[in-house]
Design a protein around this motif. Structure first.
Motif, mmCIF file in Angstrom:
data_model
loop_
_atom_site.group_PDB
_atom_site.id
_atom_site.type_symbol
_atom_site.label_atom_id
_atom_site.label_comp_id
_atom_site.label_asym_id
_atom_site.label_seq_id
_atom_site.Cartn_x
_atom_site.Cartn_y
_atom_site.Cartn_z
ATOM 1 N N VAL A 277 3.544 1.010 -0.396
ATOM 2 C CA VAL A 277 2.528 0.392 0.458
ATOM 3 C C VAL A 277 1.201 0.374 -0.304
ATOM 4 O O VAL A 277 0.969 1.212 -1.175
ATOM 5 N N PRO A 278 0.339 -0.612 0.002
ATOM 6 C CA PRO A 278 -0.967 -0.621 -0.676
ATOM 7 C C PRO A 278 -1.767 0.619 -0.320
ATOM 8 O O PRO A 278 -1.651 1.141 0.786
ATOM 9 N N TYR A 279 -2.550 1.107 -1.272
ATOM 10 C CA TYR A 279 -3.275 2.352 -1.031
ATOM 11 C C TYR A 279 -4.711 2.260 -1.509
ATOM 12 O O TYR A 279 -4.977 1.877 -2.641
ATOM 13 N N THR A 280 -5.652 2.597 -0.644
ATOM 14 C CA THR A 280 -7.050 2.723 -1.068
ATOM 15 C C THR A 280 -7.681 3.892 -0.335
ATOM 16 O O THR A 280 -7.592 3.977 0.881
ATOM 17 N N ASP A 281 -8.259 4.772 -1.075
ATOM 18 C CA ASP A 281 -9.033 5.850 -0.462
ATOM 19 C C ASP A 281 -9.967 6.395 -1.527
ATOM 20 O O ASP A 281 -9.571 6.613 -2.671
ATOM 21 N N GLU A 282 -11.225 6.567 -1.127
ATOM 22 C CA GLU A 282 -12.226 6.953 -2.128
ATOM 23 C C GLU A 282 -12.164 8.431 -2.469
ATOM 24 O O GLU A 282 -12.712 8.861 -3.472
ATOM 25 N N TYR A 283 -11.532 9.226 -1.614
ATOM 26 C CA TYR A 283 -11.571 10.670 -1.814
ATOM 27 C C TYR A 283 -10.241 11.242 -2.301
ATOM 28 O O TYR A 283 -10.202 12.103 -3.149
ATOM 29 N N PHE A 284 -9.162 10.766 -1.706
ATOM 30 C CA PHE A 284 -7.866 11.390 -1.981
ATOM 31 C C PHE A 284 -7.004 10.537 -2.905
ATOM 32 O O PHE A 284 -6.851 9.336 -2.703
ATOM 33 N N VAL A 285 -6.441 11.183 -3.925
ATOM 34 C CA VAL A 285 -5.649 10.521 -4.948
ATOM 35 C C VAL A 285 -4.171 10.782 -4.695
ATOM 36 O O VAL A 285 -3.756 11.945 -4.606
ATOM 37 N N PRO A 286 -3.338 9.735 -4.563
ATOM 38 C CA PRO A 286 -1.908 9.971 -4.351
ATOM 39 C C PRO A 286 -1.229 10.438 -5.638
ATOM 40 O O PRO A 286 -1.621 10.023 -6.728
ATOM 41 N N TYR A 287 -0.227 11.326 -5.513
ATOM 42 C CA TYR A 287 0.495 11.741 -6.725
ATOM 43 C C TYR A 287 2.006 11.659 -6.610
ATOM 44 O O TYR A 287 2.707 11.673 -7.608
ATOM 45 N N ASP A 288 2.549 11.613 -5.404
ATOM 46 C CA ASP A 288 3.976 11.310 -5.269
ATOM 47 C C ASP A 288 4.260 10.867 -3.837
ATOM 48 O O ASP A 288 3.381 10.922 -2.981
ATOM 49 N N TYR A 289 5.457 10.369 -3.601
ATOM 50 C CA TYR A 289 5.800 9.993 -2.234
ATOM 51 C C TYR A 289 7.279 10.236 -1.999
ATOM 52 O O TYR A 289 8.055 10.414 -2.943
ATOM 53 N N SER A 290 7.637 10.279 -0.734
ATOM 54 C CA SER A 290 9.037 10.477 -0.378
ATOM 55 C C SER A 290 9.250 9.996 1.049
ATOM 56 O O SER A 290 8.307 9.523 1.696
ATOM 57 N N TYR A 291 10.483 10.085 1.516
ATOM 58 C CA TYR A 291 10.792 9.713 2.895
ATOM 59 C C TYR A 291 11.249 10.960 3.649
ATOM 60 O O TYR A 291 12.035 11.745 3.126
ATOM 61 N N MET A 292 10.775 11.104 4.883
ATOM 62 C CA MET A 292 11.222 12.230 5.696
ATOM 63 C C MET A 292 12.693 12.002 6.074
ATOM 64 O O MET A 292 13.111 10.862 6.277
ATOM 65 N N ALA A 293 13.456 13.072 6.178
ATOM 66 C CA ALA A 293 14.851 12.955 6.604
ATOM 67 C C ALA A 293 15.361 14.316 7.038
ATOM 68 O O ALA A 293 14.831 15.344 6.629
ATOM 69 N N PHE A 294 16.400 14.305 7.852
ATOM 70 C CA PHE A 294 17.050 15.561 8.227
ATOM 71 C C PHE A 294 18.159 15.842 7.219
ATOM 72 O O PHE A 294 18.995 14.981 6.943
ATOM 73 N N VAL A 295 18.146 17.044 6.664
ATOM 74 C CA VAL A 295 19.132 17.420 5.660
ATOM 75 C C VAL A 295 20.176 18.323 6.310
ATOM 76 O O VAL A 295 19.831 19.172 7.132
ATOM 77 N N TYR A 296 21.442 18.099 5.952
ATOM 78 C CA TYR A 296 22.521 18.918 6.529
ATOM 79 C C TYR A 296 23.534 19.257 5.449
ATOM 80 O O TYR A 296 23.499 18.714 4.343
ATOM 81 N N ASP A 297 24.437 20.171 5.782
ATOM 82 C CA ASP A 297 25.505 20.576 4.870
ATOM 83 C C ASP A 297 26.779 19.859 5.302
ATOM 84 O O ASP A 297 27.285 20.084 6.398
ATOM 85 N N GLU A 298 27.248 18.978 4.415
ATOM 86 C CA GLU A 298 28.425 18.152 4.716
ATOM 87 C C GLU A 298 29.634 18.989 5.127
ATOM 88 O O GLU A 298 30.433 18.567 5.957
#
Lengths: 334, 543
Positions: free
Chosen positions: A115-136
């Motif tokens: 997604v486009p990003y602009t912010d004068e104070y905070f610098v992005p350094y990584d991203y991910s997606y939230m998800a529920f993790v389980y044991d197969e």
């Protein structure tokens, strides 16, 4: 006699100041504990940055990134922190309101973000997606949507994080809010029996899940990569939710009160270097914000690829955050 | 009157000053809490605060009811089974529940009753069935409260059982009473008042319960007001909300303290009467009583055993060399030492002053003395009205306004809380003894014109020695095990053992946590058993 004491004192003074001037500047970074853990990205980043800039990097880990922010708020202008690392776009606006942070003056327009990003104070350094993790091996039919999750049998338990203290916890709240809108409160009421416990930060929740106390844990689509690469275990999966997955862009900022502003700025710049981007996928288990020559590890192709990233604008979140949290608190009461 | 007071000035002044200091502190606290509110936030008492209050009252009520019930049945069984093997050891053990760090209890309970605990594992092994994770939420809170309070209640109730004149039992026997009739006509009348006063104490303790709810609550649904204050400050940085909750909490606790009778719980040294009740129980009743004692002993001992078993396996070289452990250890020991010394001094001064108002031959004016007595007693029992998180919030607000290193504020806050926490117990132990020595020696002392120091050396100390040792041990352990204010002030720079343990538990570093829990348990039990022995005196025994 008096002279002797004077000389002694002077030499003592000199030796102290010379020791002090001898040491390299130390950049203090407040962050969440899994970032600084021995298996986290902290140690590698410390080494790389120290070599590049002839300085010391000191990570101070709290149980959550919001916890780190609270510590800075408590310490106010006297904080030892030069940089706060680990908030996400949902909470960055709230942090900004404290007036404790400084502008970064970096160009963030060319970053590789969904997604486009602009912010004068905070610098992005990584991203991910939230998800529920389980044991197969333990969960044969994982829920594929929020509806299916709420419809699981009563003894199916999940661990989530407190939205007041942790960024994934807040992300889940916004995720549910975005899908259920005004029915979000009613959904939380239905989900409540499945919540084993609510932890302050991500590591606690994940630790609890690994100990077998719960069936699923709120984490990231990228979490299974850790088990595959580090432990050679392929039984951990993230549940693919049809409604789409909430995104999390992690950010860092420097403090106005920092005594090493130049160094801090260099560190923020370093967050967009290839060196940093190569460490992130296999240490913080997230997607880096710049493309590298090496590319992502192969394992990342096997991970759940959400059809769409749901992400609310930071300003919108800040306007409604208190109300959303309060709605959540109300729904969990009985 | 004035002349009497002049003669007693050395007995009146120190305690009076301490009392004034304490009341002054309470006043400052109220002042800060009340005036740091923003006007805007006062009006909106939202329904969350009410549901918090509702749950806090509800769980405190249930906890009290269950604790009293279990404590009563247990005390009744113990009273009638004086031949039960290891009885005196069990009674002594139950009395240690008072000083067990709550966090340790929680830790042990999780090991035994948690989802992966002993009970579930055994059940899974035998019947392929697990009870699941019932320990988080209301059940867990109730179990932990009953663990701590039922054993405490049984101690005091056992005392009552044993002080019932044996003639009454003989009479009941000759009237051919059933066990139930005996209970209703002989035992119940003696128990009633004690039940009420222990009940009100337990209710207050559960109402302001913090560590247990924090760890076992698991969800905002099970927050008590105390935990909600903590969360508002620590998680949300919403001081307005914290203040709102704190003021409501204060209002309720003050009401409770006013309505509940005095703080009379008899926490004196354990000496169970070995006089046998002249009544041999019928077979069924006996079986029932033995079962009750065995079951509760199991319930009480297993978690402690779990701490030892889990702890022994821990990597102690790693634990002992962790800088944060070393720091926490010395901070804890230092704070505990200073605060227990202060507690003993304050309690001595206060009870010295108090006896001037209760003894007729000292200060004659009765209404005036009564009021002063209440004021002094209230200042010593302040902690019940002002629970620790509220105190913490007050110190927190002060630290925001007045600049000083955080460590200084934290130390002051912790010391204050620890001293106030132990004072009610210290007073309950020391005041009666001082009253007695005054009754016995006042005339002699006044006629010999002994100065206060001589009086102390020749009359008071020999009699107080063992009680002082007990109070010292008690407040040392209280301070060592407390996870209250430190939860607000704790950080990597300032940490105590319970806070360190909480951090370890929070990050589920189970093995290290088990080691630290064992260390904490060992120190507590050593201090609680050994310190009173150091102070043991031959005079007090014959007293």
């Amino acid at each position: 006699m008096f002279k002797l004491i004077q000389i002694l004192l002077l030499t003592l003074l000199f030796s102290i100041t010379s020791i002090a001037s001898d040491t390299k500047p130390t950049l203090t970074i407040y962050t969440y504990d899994s970032f600084t853990a021995s298996w986290g990205p902290g140690p590698k980043i410390k080494e790389a940055f120290e070599k590049e800039h002839n300085c010391n990097v000191k990570f101070v880990g709290m149980s959550s990134s919001i916890g780190a922010l609270r510590k800075i708020q408590l310490e106010g202008k006297n904080t030892k922190a030069d940089i706060l690392l680990g908030l996400d776009t949902n909470i960055a606006q709230a942090a900004n309101k404290t007036g404790l942070f400084a502008k970064h003056d970096l160009d963030t327009s060319n970053l590789d973000l969904p997604v486009p990003y602009t912010d004068e104070y905070f610098v992005p350094y990584d991203y991910s997606y939230m998800a529920f993790v389980y044991d197969e091996n333990k969960v044969k039919n994982p829920p594929m949507s929020f509806e299916a999750l709420a419809a699981m049998p009563e003894d199916f338990k999940i661990v989530i994080q407190d939205p007041r203290s942790s960024t994934p916890g807040l992300s889940l709240l916004l995720w549910v809010k975005e899908i259920y809108k005004e029915k979000a409160g009613e959904y939380w009421k239905r989900l409540a029996p499945h919540i084993l416990t609510i932890t302050k930060g991500w590591s606690e929740a994940y630790g609890l899940f690994l100990k077998g106390e719960a069936d699923m844990v709120l984490s990231y689509t990228t979490s299974p990569a850790y088990h595959i690469i580090e432990e050679n275990r392929t039984n951990f999966k993230s549940a693919h939710f049809e409604e789409g997955h909430y995104g999390q862009i992690e950010v860092a900022a420097m403090l106005k009160s920092s005594k090493h502003k130049d160094l801090a700025k260099k560190f923020l710049h370093f967050l967009h270097s290839e060196t940093f981007a190569e460490i992130i996928p296999t240490a913080n288990w997230a997607y880096p914000v710049v493309k590298t020559k090496q590319g992502l590890p192969k394992v990342f192709k096997t991970l759940t690829q959400p059809s769409k990233m749901i992400l609310l604008d930071g300003k919108t979140v800040e306007t409604h955050r208190k109300a959303i949290i309060s709605e959540w608190l109300h729904s969990l009461e009985r | 009157m004035l002349q009497e007071a002049k003669r007693l000035k050395y007995s009146l002044l120190p305690g009076g000053l301490v009392s004034l200091l304490l009341l002054g502190f309470a006043f400052v606290l109220f002042f800060i809490l009340f005036f740091s509110q923003e006007d805007a936030s006062v009006a909106q008492l939202d329904s969350r605060v009410f549901s918090l209050l509702k749950f806090t009252l509800y769980q405190a009520f249930l906890s009290t009811l269950l604790s009293l019930l279990v404590g009563l049945v247990l005390a009744w069984s113990l009273a009638h089974q004086s031949n039960f093997k290891g009885r005196s050891l069990l009674v002594a053990l139950f009395s240690s529940s008072l000083v067990l760090p709550t966090l340790i209890v929680v830790f042990g309970l999780i090991s035994v009753l948690g989802r992966n605990g002993w009970v579930n594992q055994l059940n899974l092994y035998l019947f392929d069935h697990s009870f699941g994770s019932y320990l988080y939420g209301l059940t867990g809170i109730l179990v932990a409260h009953v663990y701590l309070n039922a054993s405490f209640a049984s101690r005091s109730l056992l005392h009552v059982f044993e002080s019932i004149p044996k003639e009454k039992y003989k009479l009941a026997k000759s009237l051919n009473f059933t066990t139930f009739q005996r209970f209703m006509y002989v035992e119940w009348p003696a128990l009633r008042t004690t039940l009420l006063s222990i009940g009100s104490t337990i209710f207050l303790l559960c109402f302001t319960s913090f560590a247990i709810v924090l760890v076992l609550g698991g969800s905002p649904a099970y927050n008590t007001l105390e935990v909600a204050i903590y969360e508002a400050v620590k998680l949300d940085f919403d001081i307005g909300m914290a203040l709102k909750i704190a003021l409501i909490q204060l209002a309720v606790t003050t009401l409770l303290v006013l309505f509940s009778s005095n703080f009379r719980t008899g926490v004196g040294n354990v000496k169970t009467n070995t006089l046998i009740i002249p009544w041999s129980e019928s077979k069924h009743v006996k079986r029932f009583q033995v079962a009750i004692i065995s079951l509760f002993s199991l319930f009480f001992i297993l978690p402690l055993l779990a701490i030892i078993v889990d702890g022994i396996g821990a990597d102690f070289t790693r634990i002992l060399s962790a800088p944060l452990f070393i720091k926490s250890f010395f901070t804890s020991i230092g704070l505990a030492t200073v605060s227990s010394i202060l507690t003993v001094l304050f309690a001595l001064f206060l009870s010295d002053t108090k006896r001037n108002f209760t003894l007729k031959h000292r200060l004659p004016d009765s209404t005036f003395s009564k009021i002063l007595n209440i004021i002094v007693s209230f200042s010593g029992n302040l902690y019940l009205a002002v629970p620790s998180l509220i105190m913490g919030l007050g110190f927190f607000l002060l630290s925001q306004t007045y600049e000083a290193p955080m460590a200084v504020w934290s130390t002051i806050a912790l010391l204050t809380a620890n001293v106030l926490m132990s004072l009610p117990f210290a007073l309950a132990v020391l005041a009666p003894v001082m009253q007695k020595t005054a009754q016995r020696y006042d005339k002699l002392v006044f006629s010999l014109n002994l100065n206060p120091l001589q009086r102390w050396v020749y009359c008071e100390y020999p009699y107080l020695k063992s009680s002082i040792g007990y109070v010292f041990a008690l407040s040392f352990c209280f301070s060592l095990g407390d996870l209250g204010i430190i939860a607000l002030f704790g950080s990597d720079d300032f940490s105590t053992l319970p806070w360190y343990l909480y951090q370890l538990m929070g990050s589920y570093r189970t093995s290290d946590a088990a080691g630290v829990a064992l260390i904490l348990l060992a120190i507590t039990l050593c201090v609680f058993i050994l310190l009173p022995r150091v102070f043991r005196s031959s005079v007090a025994k014959h007293n």
